[in-house]
Design a protein around this motif. Structure first.
Motif, mmCIF file in Angstrom:
data_model
loop_
_atom_site.group_PDB
_atom_site.id
_atom_site.type_symbol
_atom_site.label_atom_id
_atom_site.label_comp_id
_atom_site.label_asym_id
_atom_site.label_seq_id
_atom_site.Cartn_x
_atom_site.Cartn_y
_atom_site.Cartn_z
ATOM 1 N N ARG A 1 63.966 29.638 -7.222
ATOM 2 C CA ARG A 1 64.305 27.948 -6.821
ATOM 3 C C ARG A 1 65.515 27.651 -5.967
ATOM 4 N NH1 ARG A 1 63.972 27.900 -12.589
ATOM 5 N NH2 ARG A 1 66.368 27.561 -12.616
ATOM 6 N N GLU A 2 66.535 28.483 -5.923
ATOM 7 C CA GLU A 2 67.590 28.139 -4.975
ATOM 8 C C GLU A 2 67.226 28.582 -3.465
ATOM 9 O OE1 GLU A 2 70.798 30.521 -6.439
ATOM 10 O OE2 GLU A 2 71.375 29.112 -8.013
ATOM 11 N N ARG B 1 64.025 28.555 -2.591
ATOM 12 C CA ARG B 1 62.883 27.628 -2.103
ATOM 13 C C ARG B 1 63.664 26.263 -1.672
ATOM 14 N NH1 ARG B 1 58.172 26.895 -0.041
ATOM 15 N NH2 ARG B 1 57.122 24.757 -0.729
ATOM 16 N N ARG B 2 64.837 26.054 -2.582
ATOM 17 C CA ARG B 2 65.405 24.633 -2.060
ATOM 18 C C ARG B 2 65.987 24.583 -0.642
ATOM 19 N NH1 ARG B 2 69.054 20.664 -1.991
ATOM 20 N NH2 ARG B 2 68.885 19.012 -3.615
ATOM 21 N N GLU C 1 65.157 22.036 2.234
ATOM 22 C CA GLU C 1 66.204 21.430 3.232
ATOM 23 C C GLU C 1 65.741 21.721 4.737
ATOM 24 O OE1 GLU C 1 69.823 22.702 1.847
ATOM 25 O OE2 GLU C 1 69.635 21.560 -0.172
ATOM 26 N N GLU D 1 59.143 17.811 -4.284
ATOM 27 C CA GLU D 1 59.456 19.055 -4.722
ATOM 28 C C GLU D 1 60.901 19.296 -4.988
ATOM 29 O OE1 GLU D 1 58.175 23.649 -3.570
ATOM 30 O OE2 GLU D 1 57.480 22.074 -2.302
ATOM 31 N N VAL D 2 61.870 18.957 -4.021
ATOM 32 C CA VAL D 2 63.213 19.132 -4.147
ATOM 33 C C VAL D 2 63.617 18.471 -5.579
ATOM 34 C CG1 VAL D 2 65.443 18.770 -2.999
ATOM 35 C CG2 VAL D 2 63.660 19.477 -1.742
ATOM 36 N N ILE E 1 62.654 20.532 -8.361
ATOM 37 C CA ILE E 1 63.768 21.770 -8.579
ATOM 38 C C ILE E 1 64.990 21.300 -9.212
ATOM 39 C CG2 ILE E 1 64.927 23.264 -7.130
ATOM 40 C CD1 ILE E 1 62.584 23.485 -5.122
ATOM 41 N N ASP E 2 65.391 20.263 -8.590
ATOM 42 C CA ASP E 2 66.899 19.878 -9.109
ATOM 43 C C ASP E 2 66.932 19.352 -10.471
ATOM 44 O OD1 ASP E 2 68.028 20.122 -6.433
ATOM 45 O OD2 ASP E 2 67.753 17.948 -5.973
ATOM 46 N N SER F 1 66.733 22.793 -12.345
ATOM 47 C CA SER F 1 67.983 23.376 -12.514
ATOM 48 C C SER F 1 68.891 22.772 -13.156
ATOM 49 C CB SER F 1 68.437 23.522 -10.769
ATOM 50 O OG SER F 1 67.601 24.113 -9.948
#
Length: 545
Positions: free
Chosen positions: A166-167, A169-170, A174, A410-411, A414-415, A418
């Motif tokens: 996830r990190e 991908r984020r 960005e 999507e971001v 993910i947040d 997380s």
């Protein structure tokens, strides 16, 4: 880690055994536990004793005298005299327990060592057998935790990998957002330029279209106006009102004297009737009137001949032929009334036809016909090219903006993921996105960890949300219980909610579902994620207490 667990169990067993040995050597009243023995000692000097709540002091000999002296019932731990009292079962060889004093001497063997009843009842001492069975159960539980801990370790590895993914991908998203924002600025400028050219071209096209529309309207109005003029003149020329205009009827109009000799001859009259003896209204409109109208306009001064220098002989106004005044025939009141009547009947017939059509198209309960969208305008090639160019620029910008929205969504997901508490070592992360079912006689219950809990009737029907993920609420060990709240509202009741009690097992599954209180559901859920040493220690301490 497994060796440490085994050592802890062995220490606890040895400690319990030593406590049992020592418990028999410490003097204390019947029904008092070893830990409370110091509280049941007579005061030196007067052999008095104070109730545990400090409310009263009595002689020590009144303890367990089968009479309740203390309000808290602490003076009768070994009898059933006080309702609030507690009797301690030593249960040597097994687990010590406290029971209400009301069960002492009631004829039922509550303690496995039979200490709550007199010898007359004859309770058998089953503590050794029960202790051996409990030891086997503890060993099986320890083995279960051992195997579950191995699977839990796999879940930890996968959970940590999911977080790392996830990190990564984020970070990638960005970077893509920055690229798309730069591309958006470029597409916006292209769109502005293309729309400016399109706007100018469309303005020119609209102006041309307005002029064309004006010409079209004029062209459409002229035939209608000409027919009205022709119909009126037909009524004037039709002197005998037989529905025809004949040669003799035209010969009276001196304006039709083409050669200006003062007489309208038969040949001249036939010319206007397309070489016919007579014509009806339709033929007059299409054949005769286009030839007659220019001469009428010339006579009225509304039309000038092409050559202004040519002298047109003046026609005597009062010239007559065969005794008939040769001037333009004027319609009589009867002719005007007949024209109006004819037009009215035609209008009524047209209206009836219109209404008949409308009644035929519309039926009771039928949907009204769809209205076709107007056809798009047909542009000239250059305007069409600029319009297509502007459309392409708009579509390109919309595509970039759509890509940005998808990336931002999507971001956000993910947040949100997380931010969820997946345990100290991410061991619970692999359960997010999975769903587990449990069926009873009426419903199918579904648990999707970290998302929702729901139920659905087995015989068909809509799914009801019992709650959505809120938080961990375990006591002693945080990750032993989950809460799902804000579910669908009950009929005339609160919103539904669900509590998930979690225990160690080798495979994730729901073992039972209940509704102890209205709209409050309790799930028993097993998973290897719960097979950790901290949870086992918390469970052991809870059992001991």
């Amino acid at each position: 880690m497994h060796r440490a667990i085994s050592q802890q169990l062995a220490i606890l067993a040895a400690l319990a055994l030593s406590v049992s040995w020592c418990a028999a050597d410490v003097p204390r009243p019947r029904g008092v536990s070893l830990i409370k023995a110091p509280l049941y000692q007579p005061r030196a000097g007067d052999d008095s004793w104070t109730c545990l709540d400090g409310s009263k002091t009595i002689p020590f000999v009144q303890v367990n005298d089968d009479y309740c002296d203390c309000p808290d019932g602490s003076d009768e731990p070994g009898t059933s005299a006080c309702a609030q009292g507690q009797f301690h079962c030593l249960n040597k060889g097994h687990e010590s327990v406290d029971i209400p004093s009301s069960r002492v001497q009631d004829g039922v063997c509550d303690c496995c060592d039979g200490s709550d009843e007199s010898q007359v009842v004859g309770c058998a001492n089953t503590c050794a057998e029960l202790g051996a069975a409990a030891a086997i159960q503890r060993r099986n539980q320890a083995e279960l935790h051992k195997q579950g801990a191995e699977k839990r370790q796999e879940m930890i590895t996968r959970g940590r990998q999911l977080r790392a993914d996830r990190e990564t991908r984020r970070l990638e998203l960005e970077r893509r957002i920055k690229d798309q924002e730069a591309l958006k600025s470029e597409k916006q400028q292209i769109k502005i330029n293309a729309e400016a050219l399109e706007s100018d071209a469309l303005e020119v096209f609209k102006e041309q279209q307005r002029e064309l529309d004006a010409d079209t309207v004029q062209a459409e109005e002229e035939p209608q106006q000409m027919r009205q003029e022709a119909s009126l003149s037909f009524g004037v020329y039709d002197i005998n009102k037989d529905g025809f205009v004949e040669v003799t009827e035209l010969m009276v109009d001196i304006n039709l004297d083409r050669d200006r000799n003062g007489v309208v001859t038969v040949e001249e009259a036939k010319y206007f009737l397309d070489e016919r003896e007579r014509v009806d209204l339709d033929a007059f409109v299409t054949l005769a009137w286009p030839r007659i109208k220019p001469l009428k306009m010339l006579a009225e001064g509304l039309f000038q001949p092409p050559h202004a220098d040519e002298q047109v002989p003046k026609v005597p106004v009062e010239a007559t032929t065969e005794g008939v005044q040769q001037s333009q025939p004027q319609p009589t009141e009867e002719q005007i009334d007949m024209e109006a009547s004819t037009d009215g009947e035609a209008d009524e017939e047209g209206d009836e036809d219109q209404y008949d059509d409308e009644e035929g198209d519309v039926g009771v309960g039928e949907a009204s016909p769809e209205i076709e969208a107007p056809a798009p305008p047909v542009y000239d090639p250059e305007t069409q090219r600029l319009v297509e160019q502007a459309n392409e620029a708009r579509n390109a910008l919309e595509e970039v903006e759509r890509n940005i929205r998808e990336i931002e969504q999507e971001v956000k997901e993910i947040d949100e993921q997380s931010a969820k508490d997946y345990g100290q070592q991410e061991e619970w992360a692999v359960l997010d996105g999975e769903c587990y079912n449990f069926e009873d006689r009426e419903y199918v219950y579904t648990l999707c960890p970290f998302d929702r809990a729901s139920q659905k009737p087995k015989n068909g029907g809509a799914e009801t949300t019992l709650g959505r993920w809120e938080q961990w609420i375990g006591e002693g060990y945080k990750y032993s219980k989950q809460k799902y709240g804000n579910g669908a509202a009950c009929w005339n009741g609160p919103q539904r909610s669900a509590i998930i009690n979690i225990s160690c097992a080798l495979e994730p599954r729901i073992t039972s579902v209940g509704e102890p209180n209205r709209c409050e559901y309790y799930f028993e859920f097993e998973t290897p994620a719960a097979c950790d040493s901290e949870a086992q220690r918390a469970e052991s301490v809870h059992d001991e207490l």
